[in-house]
Design a protein around this motif. Structure first.
Motif, PDB file in Angstrom:
ATOM      1  N   UNK A  38      43.716  45.104  23.641  1.00 45.67           N
ATOM      2  CA  UNK A  38      42.507  44.554  24.247  1.00 45.67           C
ATOM      3  C   UNK A  38      42.468  44.837  25.735  1.00 45.67           C
ATOM      4  N   UNK A  39      41.266  44.845  26.276  1.00 41.03           N
ATOM      5  CA  UNK A  39      41.061  45.141  27.687  1.00 41.03           C
ATOM      6  C   UNK A  39      39.955  44.273  28.256  1.00 41.03           C
ATOM      7  N   UNK A  40      39.969  44.174  29.581  1.00 39.62           N
ATOM      8  CA  UNK A  40      38.865  43.577  30.315  1.00 39.62           C
ATOM      9  C   UNK A  40      38.466  44.598  31.386  1.00 39.62           C
ATOM     10  N   UNK A  41      37.246  45.099  31.314  1.00 37.74           N
ATOM     11  CA  UNK A  41      36.774  46.120  32.243  1.00 37.74           C
ATOM     12  C   UNK A  41      35.888  45.509  33.318  1.00 37.74           C
ATOM     13  N   UNK A  42      36.044  46.011  34.536  1.00 32.07           N
ATOM     14  CA  UNK A  42      35.419  45.411  35.713  1.00 32.07           C
ATOM     15  C   UNK A  42      34.834  46.515  36.590  1.00 32.07           C
ATOM     16  N   UNK A  43      33.710  46.247  37.240  1.00 34.20           N
ATOM     17  CA  UNK A  43      33.238  47.163  38.275  1.00 34.20           C
ATOM     18  C   UNK A  43      33.101  46.424  39.599  1.00 34.20           C
ATOM     19  N   UNK A  44      32.765  47.157  40.652  1.00 35.60           N
ATOM     20  CA  UNK A  44      32.526  46.612  41.997  1.00 35.60           C
ATOM     21  C   UNK A  44      33.777  46.051  42.662  1.00 35.60           C
ATOM     22  N   UNK A  45      34.962  46.524  42.257  1.00 34.23           N
ATOM     23  CA  UNK A  45      36.201  46.062  42.872  1.00 34.23           C
ATOM     24  C   UNK A  45      37.254  47.162  42.800  1.00 34.23           C
ATOM     25  N   UNK A  46      38.085  47.254  43.836  1.00 34.39           N
ATOM     26  CA  UNK A  46      39.180  48.220  43.820  1.00 34.39           C
ATOM     27  C   UNK A  46      40.299  47.718  42.907  1.00 34.39           C
ATOM     28  N   UNK A  47      41.208  48.614  42.584  1.00 35.40           N
ATOM     29  CA  UNK A  47      42.343  48.246  41.729  1.00 35.40           C
ATOM     30  C   UNK A  47      43.164  47.134  42.375  1.00 35.40           C
ATOM     31  N   UNK A  48      43.392  47.253  43.687  1.00 34.22           N
ATOM     32  CA  UNK A  48      44.152  46.217  44.380  1.00 34.22           C
ATOM     33  C   UNK A  48      43.462  44.867  44.336  1.00 34.22           C
ATOM     34  N   UNK A  49      42.142  44.860  44.478  1.00 35.54           N
ATOM     35  CA  UNK A  49      41.395  43.595  44.426  1.00 35.54           C
ATOM     36  C   UNK A  49      41.461  42.972  43.045  1.00 35.54           C
ATOM     37  N   UNK A  50      41.399  43.791  41.997  1.00 35.66           N
ATOM     38  CA  UNK A  50      41.477  43.251  40.637  1.00 35.66           C
ATOM     39  C   UNK A  50      42.874  42.685  40.368  1.00 35.66           C
ATOM     40  N   UNK A  51      43.897  43.405  40.777  1.00 35.48           N
ATOM     41  CA  UNK A  51      45.263  42.897  40.561  1.00 35.48           C
ATOM     42  C   UNK A  51      45.473  41.585  41.310  1.00 35.48           C
ATOM     43  N   UNK A  52      44.966  41.504  42.526  1.00 40.82           N
ATOM     44  CA  UNK A  52      45.101  40.270  43.297  1.00 40.82           C
ATOM     45  C   UNK A  52      44.355  39.123  42.622  1.00 40.82           C
ATOM     46  N   UNK A  53      43.204  39.422  42.024  1.00 33.37           N
ATOM     47  CA  UNK A  53      42.425  38.391  41.339  1.00 33.37           C
ATOM     48  C   UNK A  53      43.150  37.880  40.103  1.00 33.37           C
ATOM     49  N   UNK A  54      43.734  38.781  39.340  1.00 31.30           N
ATOM     50  CA  UNK A  54      44.504  38.371  38.161  1.00 31.30           C
ATOM     51  C   UNK A  54      45.668  37.475  38.591  1.00 31.30           C
ATOM     52  N   UNK A  55      46.343  37.844  39.660  1.00 36.95           N
ATOM     53  CA  UNK A  55      47.445  37.016  40.154  1.00 36.95           C
ATOM     54  C   UNK A  55      46.939  35.649  40.607  1.00 36.95           C
ATOM     55  N   UNK A  56      45.830  35.640  41.315  1.00 38.35           N
ATOM     56  CA  UNK A  56      45.265  34.380  41.822  1.00 38.35           C
ATOM     57  C   UNK A  56      44.888  33.450  40.684  1.00 38.35           C
TER      58      UNK A  56
END
Length: 225
Positions: A159-177
């Protein structure tokens, strides 16, 4: 100059952060080569890299391979990359420097309308997709076989969750947060601002979407195996 098949469509501070991320990505690809480069954005939001130096041909080829290239010239039967700009009941609309329409019967992604296919495969706007160009007087453009295979592989995984309008670093930081760092395998880069969060087997993609949605002003879709 290379026009990369990825867009910088955000504005303000987000645009500055995105360009910084792109400079870093480009630098990682060509840092060992004897070149100087600058990164910019074209009038239609496609990223542009201008390269000069002894290794400029090698550098351009590396960036074309990594990101894909937007070209003014097309040949029938050849594969190119465009960004997914929209969809309707008739098919997909890609931007490859010119509008490319891929009719519903040329998607090759199984039954259902294009709108249903977008939901099934978790597609988000602006993500790069490979297509085979057709002579305007011949058959319609179609998704490339390799693209179809990639999307089908998504539905066979955990399974996956796909996202736009964010860099890879921003998405990783969001998952951590959101406290879900241990629930994912990685964040896979689709384009500069389009990412795919690869879930672990025991992770529920809709649950992860719900957990991170409040932190990301983005289009987010799930791929459920």
């Amino acid at each position: 100059m290379v026009v990369l098949a990825t867009k910088v469509y955000v504005r303000g501070d987000a645009r500055d952060r995105s360009l910084d991320a792109l400079r870093s990505l480009v630098g990682n690809e060509i840092e060992d080569l004897d070149v100087e480069y600058t990164v910019g954005v074209r009038h239609d939001d496609f990223a542009v890299v201008t390269i000069e130096g002894d290794d400029e041909v090698v550098a351009r080829n590396l960036l074309r391979e990594e990101f894909g290239e937007i070209t003014p010239d097309f040949e029938a039967g050849e594969t190119y990359v465009g960004t997914l700009e929209g969809w309707d009941e008739e098919g997909f609309v890609l931007d490859a420097g010119e509008e490319i329409r891929v009719p519903a019967d040329q998607l090759g992604l199984g039954q259902g309308t294009p709108v249903q296919i977008v939901e099934r495969f978790g597609l988000v706007q602006h993500m790069p997709l490979r297509f085979v160009y057709s002579d305007p007087d011949a058959e319609s453009h179609r998704l490339a076989d390799a693209e179809r295979d990639r999307l089908y592989d998504w539905t066979r995984g955990a399974g996956r969750v796909n996202v736009n309008s964010a860099t890879r670093g921003e998405v990783r930081a969001t998952v951590n947060r959101a406290g879900h760092a241990r629930d994912i395998v990685t964040v896979e880069r689709l384009g500069l601002l389009e990412q795919s969060i690869v879930c672990k087997d025991e992770t529920d993609p809709p649950g992860l979407l719900s957990a991170i949605g409040d932190y990301l002003p983005a289009e987010i879709r799930c791929v459920i195996p």
